[in-house]
Design an enzyme around this catalytic site. Structure first.
Site, mmCIF file in Angstrom:
data_model
loop_
_atom_site.group_PDB
_atom_site.id
_atom_site.type_symbol
_atom_site.label_atom_id
_atom_site.label_comp_id
_atom_site.label_asym_id
_atom_site.label_seq_id
_atom_site.Cartn_x
_atom_site.Cartn_y
_atom_site.Cartn_z
ATOM 1 N N SER A 44 65.331 121.784 57.714
ATOM 2 C CA SER A 44 66.637 121.888 58.343
ATOM 3 C C SER A 44 67.567 120.836 57.778
ATOM 4 O O SER A 44 67.176 120.035 56.940
ATOM 5 C CB SER A 44 66.512 121.709 59.853
ATOM 6 N N LYS A 45 68.787 120.836 58.270
ATOM 7 C CA LYS A 45 69.813 119.950 57.723
ATOM 8 C C LYS A 45 69.398 118.486 57.722
ATOM 9 O O LYS A 45 69.788 117.726 56.856
ATOM 10 C CB LYS A 45 71.102 120.096 58.532
ATOM 11 N N ARG A 46 68.637 118.092 58.703
ATOM 12 C CA ARG A 46 68.309 116.670 58.742
ATOM 13 C C ARG A 46 67.319 116.274 57.655
ATOM 14 O O ARG A 46 67.009 115.105 57.482
ATOM 15 C CB ARG A 46 67.802 116.267 60.126
#
Length: 469
Positions: A240-242
């Site tokens: 995911s984005k993180r």
RNA sequence: GGUCCCAUCGUCUAGUGGCCCAGGACGUCGGCCUCUCACGCCGAAAACACGGGUUCGAGUCCCGUUGGGAUCACCA
């Protein structure tokens, strides 16, 4: 008999093309190319709340950059609502689907109860045998899932998977606003588009038995399935984005070569003996679901970076020069309207290839070749541009001034003569020159650097360096 | 929690019962090359989750345990 292979990549346009989606697209594309089949792009945009045209463009653009262009499409499910309607009507008429008047609040209540009791979170089937419509409520349409027996899914990567039908609930095919939902549209479209192989992420594996039942109800053969393992972030959770850059186009911006990313992605879950680097042709030739692993894979940026460097080293100077140009314009090294000597740029790039991992790194180094003025790294200046090197630098400048044939060979002769006279090693002159010409202590071979920068500019920079002492 | 999937070095993986006291790659560490940085080359440390079976023989087959993941929406 061998019917023509038809596969599809079916993203929902609720985000950019990410790493996981790209790999799904890639495996579809590889299988299509290998089988001389058709690769279809289908946009699953039935969720009108979250789907946007911007994301559709982003997906198409991302696939284009990777070189995964489709043979048919893109098709949009929102253009096909009339088709789904007829199938829904058919299932209702045949008693295989029914209207359900339960409110979302009521369903949520039931789910909570089921969670407490440790039961499957499943629709009760309350409206299944309703004879009369309930007035004043817009109903959804549910599919009557068989309650006994089991559903077998034959998967090309996971093998045989069995689901008990009592675990499956009566899925909603049509929302109360009349729009169809995923589990119906995916089946109808795969049938309608003649899809022979459904290749997708294994987050869809649990949906597959429901879809198989839909195929059965509709009276169609089920396609072959291949459920690809997920790509995980470094903490083993879903990417995911993180976890940093997950958009394919982010890698374009960071100076990655599309073929390097493709090569990296394909090796996440697939292998061919000990081989690491593959041409596209090799991938098409060697790809097989037999060699697709079952376990999820962690995305490893370091290895991608290494692969990118390999691809840079193996690229031609000309194509690299072409690719690096936009980066030079973006950072202002070259103004947009300036005429660029591409053969000079290719030569400059050739000296930078094996010491750059990305196009950005090449572009950054190119600055000291191109810019009129360079800035000295303060530490480097102190260490190398001082009384120890002053005389040699002056002699070098003067020697070059009178040079008719300004070639790498002649330059090297001059260097050798100067260091011999001063009885020092080559490094004692090369490093100060390097700082004078590039501003720093790391660069390609010093003779190459001088050759690329050219006589006039080299002399000007040596002058400036001597004056700074 | 129910269901489903999965399990070899830190990471990607080879391995389809004997060729494996487990091979390759990235990364890490050491060395060589060398005008710097790289590239390249050489070398090192580093894994079969655990427990039961089956078998003459198991990383490879079966069962269980543990751990991870996915999914359970009027999202796809």
């Amino acid at each position: 008999m061998s019917e023509k292979v038809r596969v599809r990549f079916a993203p929902s346009p609720t985000g950019y093309l990410h790493i996981g989606g790209a790999r799904t697209a890639l495996f579809n594309w590889l299988y299509a190319k290998q089988s001389k089949g058709i690769f279809i792009l289908r946009i699953e945009d039935t969720d009108r709340e979250r789907s946007t045209d911007e994301y559709i463009n982003a997906i198409v653009q991302g696939m284009k950059w990777l070189g995964l262009e489709c043979d048919e499409g893109p098709f949009r499910q929102t253009d096909r609502f009339h088709i789904y309607k007829t199938y829904i009507k058919k299932l209702i008429n045949e008693g295989k689907a029914y209207y359900c008047y339960c409110s979302p609040e009521e369903l949520e209540e039931n789910r909570k109860k089921a969670m407490k009791l440790g039961r499957a979170l499943k629709y009760s089937g309350k409206c299944r045998d309703l004879k009369e419509p309930v007035t004043g409520i817009k109903p959804v349409v549910r599919f009557k899932m068989p309650r006994k027996g089991s559903t077998h899914v034959e998967d090309m990567v996971k093998g045989s998977v069995v689901f008990e039908n009592e675990q499956l609930d009566d899925l909603i095919m049509q929302r109360s606003d009349g729009t169809p939902t995923y589990n119906l549209t995916v089946v109808v479209d795969d049938v309608d588009m003649g899809i022979t192989h459904v290749i997708r992420g294994d987050d869809h594996l649990n949906n597959t038995p429901r879809q198989v039942q839909l195929y059965n109800a509709l009276g169609y053969d089920v396609p072959k399935f291949a459920h690809l393992p997920m790509i995980l972030g470094s903490d083993k959770s879903r990417l995911s984005k993180r976890h940093g850059a997950t958009s394919v186009m982010a890698y374009c911006k960071m100076g990655y070569l599309p073929d390097a990313l493709v090569n990296y992605l394909v090796r996440l879950g697939w292998s061919y003996g000990d081989q690491e680097v593959f041409s596209k042709d090799e991938l098409i030739r060697y790809f097989s679901f037999d060699n697709v692993g079952k376990a999820a894979a962690v995305f490893n940026p370091e290895k991608l970076l290494w692969l990118n460097q390999q691809y840079i080293i193996n690229s031609s100077n000309e194509s690299l020069a072409e690719r690096v140009l936009p980066f030079l314009m973006k950072d202002g090294t070259i103004s947009e309207d300036r005429q660029v000597d591409m053969s000079w740029l290719a030569k400059a790039v050739s000296t930078l290839k094996e010491r750059s991992k990305t196009l950005i790194e090449i572009a950054v180094s190119l600055r000291y070749y191109i810019a009129e003025d360079i800035e000295f790294d303060e530490k480097a200046r102190k260490k190398f541009l001082n009384e120890n090197s002053r005389d040699m630098l002056t002699e070098l400048k003067d020697g070059m001034d009178g040079m008719d044939n300004f070639s790498e060979e002649e330059i090297e002769k001059l260097f050798k003569a100067i260091v011999a006279k001063h009885e020092v090693t080559l490094g004692k002159l090369a490093q100060p020159v390097r700082v004078a010409l590039t501003g720093g202590t790391q660069s390609p071979g010093i003779f190459e650097v001088i050759d690329v920068i050219g006589k006039d500019k080299t002399i000007r920079r040596l002058e400036k360096a001597v004056n700074s002492i």
